[in-house]
Design a protein around this motif. Structure first.
Motif, PDB file in Angstrom:
ATOM      1  N   TYR A 127      10.988 -12.902  -0.710  1.00 20.47           N
ATOM      2  CA  TYR A 127       9.935 -11.983  -0.280  1.00 20.47           C
ATOM      3  C   TYR A 127      10.485 -10.563  -0.195  1.00 20.47           C
ATOM      4  CZ  TYR A 127       8.108 -16.477   1.372  1.00 20.47           C
ATOM      5  OH  TYR A 127       7.698 -17.777   1.455  1.00 20.47           O
ATOM      6  N   ASP A 129       9.510  -8.668   2.080  1.00 18.87           N
ATOM      7  CA  ASP A 129       9.526  -8.498   3.531  1.00 18.87           C
ATOM      8  C   ASP A 129      10.905  -8.890   4.075  1.00 18.87           C
ATOM      9  OD1 ASP A 129       9.176  -8.588   6.271  1.00 18.87           O
ATOM     10  OD2 ASP A 129       7.290  -9.685   6.204  1.00 18.87           O
ATOM     11  N   ASN A 315       3.118  -7.648   0.089  1.00 21.11           N
ATOM     12  CA  ASN A 315       2.800  -8.937   0.714  1.00 21.11           C
ATOM     13  C   ASN A 315       3.008 -10.130  -0.212  1.00 21.11           C
ATOM     14  OD1 ASN A 315       1.946  -7.709   3.173  1.00 21.11           O
ATOM     15  ND2 ASN A 315       0.002  -7.173   2.201  1.00 21.11           N
ATOM     16  N   ASP A 316       3.750  -9.937  -1.286  1.00 16.12           N
ATOM     17  CA  ASP A 316       3.948 -11.008  -2.255  1.00 16.12           C
ATOM     18  C   ASP A 316       4.914 -12.088  -1.761  1.00 16.12           C
ATOM     19  OD1 ASP A 316       2.305 -10.438  -4.405  1.00 16.12           O
ATOM     20  OD2 ASP A 316       3.745  -9.089  -5.346  1.00 16.12           O
ATOM     21  N   GLN A 336      -0.208 -13.099  -3.405  1.00 15.67           N
ATOM     22  CA  GLN A 336      -0.432 -12.621  -2.047  1.00 15.67           C
ATOM     23  C   GLN A 336      -1.274 -13.639  -1.299  1.00 15.67           C
ATOM     24  OE1 GLN A 336      -2.225  -8.818  -3.036  1.00 15.67           O
ATOM     25  NE2 GLN A 336      -0.262  -7.771  -2.898  1.00 15.67           N
ATOM     26  N   ASP A 337      -0.675 -14.202  -0.245  1.00 16.81           N
ATOM     27  CA  ASP A 337      -1.330 -15.258   0.522  1.00 16.81           C
ATOM     28  C   ASP A 337      -1.687 -16.394  -0.443  1.00 16.81           C
ATOM     29  OD1 ASP A 337      -2.475 -16.718   2.549  1.00 16.81           O
ATOM     30  OD2 ASP A 337      -3.838 -15.154   3.219  1.00 16.81           O
TER      31      ASP A 337
END
Length: 471
Positions: A127, A129, A315-316, A336-337
């Motif tokens: 991620y 993130d 957000n991938d 994403q999600d």
């Protein structure tokens, strides 16, 4: 997700028959009823007969599909918020505290190999993130005996290299929820059952609108449900009025569910393939690395992962599938999600770490893009949290419509009798049968069931109404 609405209410949206000018519902089967109950209405016989036919099919379809509907709506409501619920449940596996230094991906791979007990790792999930852990994916079971596509997720802290835990993806609660939603844990047979329920959901919505359609100028019970009076009348109002306001939403959720179905879904996929709209080269054929001399070493994970991350969005989830052979390249799907409409495919050469190709969902041809849109809409993902909430509302309303419909039937059912509607005195008019044929062509699984139910209904009617044998 699928839906139906069991609308077993009297069409007069009022508490008492005497102050309503609308047609009454067809007679329920009970002691003392005459075959001519429906004909006793002061309204024109043709209008009453049409209403009786529509109401009878609506009633039976809602009754028979209810058990499947409850499973589908409950599991659909749960799965819409899978990401949020999983994040809460598995926080210690998914989240880490960032540090100044990350371990190399090759070192992290060795942690995964040790935890897995095998070097048979097929994928890596990373991620952009910095607070997320990473997951290596390996086959579950003895090497060479992978079983029915079971995979082990190995969660690792990328800063400390600590093993956070492992999970078998196919044993996860939400994997089971999804399988229940799609096929009732019955494989292909279950998929046809859910497709049948989905098709009948559309028919129930259409017939429900017909049964609700105002036949007077009254507002109460037509546009505004009552909150006082007899329980049956209150249930009838909330069943009909609530249903009519959310019909567009229910139709969207139901119709997009057919893209998952074994007959209509596969028919759409075949059409897309015949039209050349299926992304075979872009997504389904393993990518090829550039030719190299024999013995050329492959690029390390620390060389290829940054190339994938460079193509990611905030957000991938970057799901990297390792090259399957020396000729292939690595491919990642970024998403994403659970929004399939956000798919991005990225190919990276396994020897040089060079970026080979990037394909977004928006780059694909129309029919496959329609499929992606339908899947995301059905799952409430198309516009994020607001559409997730709409999908949840749709599931809850669908469940409530079915429950209130069955509840009304049970309240009105005479003791010791089924309470099922009697067969109307006359069949549908010719144009009505034309609509049935059109429905069968558009929804073939429902068409087959209509034919079978019609045959059974005729045979049962002849048997049930046959005169007793003479002695």
């Amino acid at each position: 997700m699928t839906d139906t609405s069991l609308d077993a209410h009297d069409v007069q949206h009022d508490g008492s028959a005497q102050d309503s000018p609308q047609l009454e519902a067809p007679a329920l089967e009970r002691e003392g009823n005459s075959q001519n109950d429906a004909a006793a209405s002061p309204k024109p016989a043709a209008s009453g007969n049409l209403y009786a036919n529509v109401w009878r099919w609506h009633f039976y379809a809602g009754l028979l599909t209810a058990p499947i509907l409850w499973i589908v709506t409950i599991t659909g409501a749960l799965y819409v918020f899978r990401t949020e619920l999983t994040e809460f449940r598995d926080h210690d596996l998914l989240r880490v505290t960032p540090a100044e230094q990350r371990m190399s991906y090759e070192e992290l791979k060795q942690v995964a190999v040790t935890a897995h007990g095998s070097s048979d790792l097929e994928a890596l999930i990373v991620y952009p993130d910095s607070t997320r852990s990473i997951q290596f994916v390996g086959h579950h079971g003895e090497e060479g005996e992978h079983g029915p596509e079971e995979h082990k997720l190995i969660h690792i802290d990328p800063y400390s290299g600590a093993l956070l835990g492992t999970q078998i993806a196919e044993h996860d609660f939400f994997h089971i929820v999804l399988e229940l939603h799609r096929n009732l844990l019955l494989g292909t047979t279950g998929r046809f059952v859910t497709e049948l329920t989905t098709c009948w959901g559309i028919i129930l919505l259409a017939t429900g609108v017909f049964l609700w359609w105002p036949r007077s100028k009254k507002n109460v019970g037509v546009w505004v449900p009552r909150v006082r009076g007899k329980l049956y009348a209150i249930l009838r109002d909330w069943h009909a009025v609530t249903g009519i306001y959310v019909v567009p939403l229910l139709l969207i959720v139901t119709a997009t569910g057919l893209f998952f179905s074994p007959l209509m879904g596969n028919a759409f996929n075949t059409t897309a393939k015949k039209a050349g709209h299926w992304p075979i080269k872009e997504w389904f054929i393993p990518p090829q690395s550039k030719p190299v001399a024999e013995g050329t070493p492959v690029a390390t994970l620390d060389e290829i992962v940054p190339t994938f991350l460079a193509q990611s969005r905030p957000n991938d989830a970057v799901r990297i599938r390792f090259a399957e052979s020396p000729e292939h390249a690595h491919r990642a799907f970024l998403i994403q999600d659970e929004d399939k409409n956000s798919y991005r495919s990225v190919d990276v050469d396994q020897y040089t770490g060079e970026l080979l190709n990037v394909v977004d969902g928006s780059d694909l041809k129309l029919l496959y893009r329609v499929r992606l849109w339908a899947v995301s809409i059905h799952m409430g993902q198309i516009f994020g949290t607001p559409t997730k909430i709409l999908a949840l509302i749709a599931a809850v309303v669908m469940l409530a419509l079915s429950i209130t419909g069955l509840w009304m039937w049970w309240m009105r059912k005479p003791s010791g009798r089924t309470g099922f509607p009697r067969r109307p005195a006359r069949s549908l008019p010719n144009w009505g049968w034309g609509i049935v044929v059109l429905c069968a062509l558009v929804l073939p699984v429902a068409g087959v069931s209509i034919l079978l139910v019609g045959i059974f209904d005729q045979l049962w009617g002849r048997f049930y109404n046959a005169p007793p044998p003479t002695t």
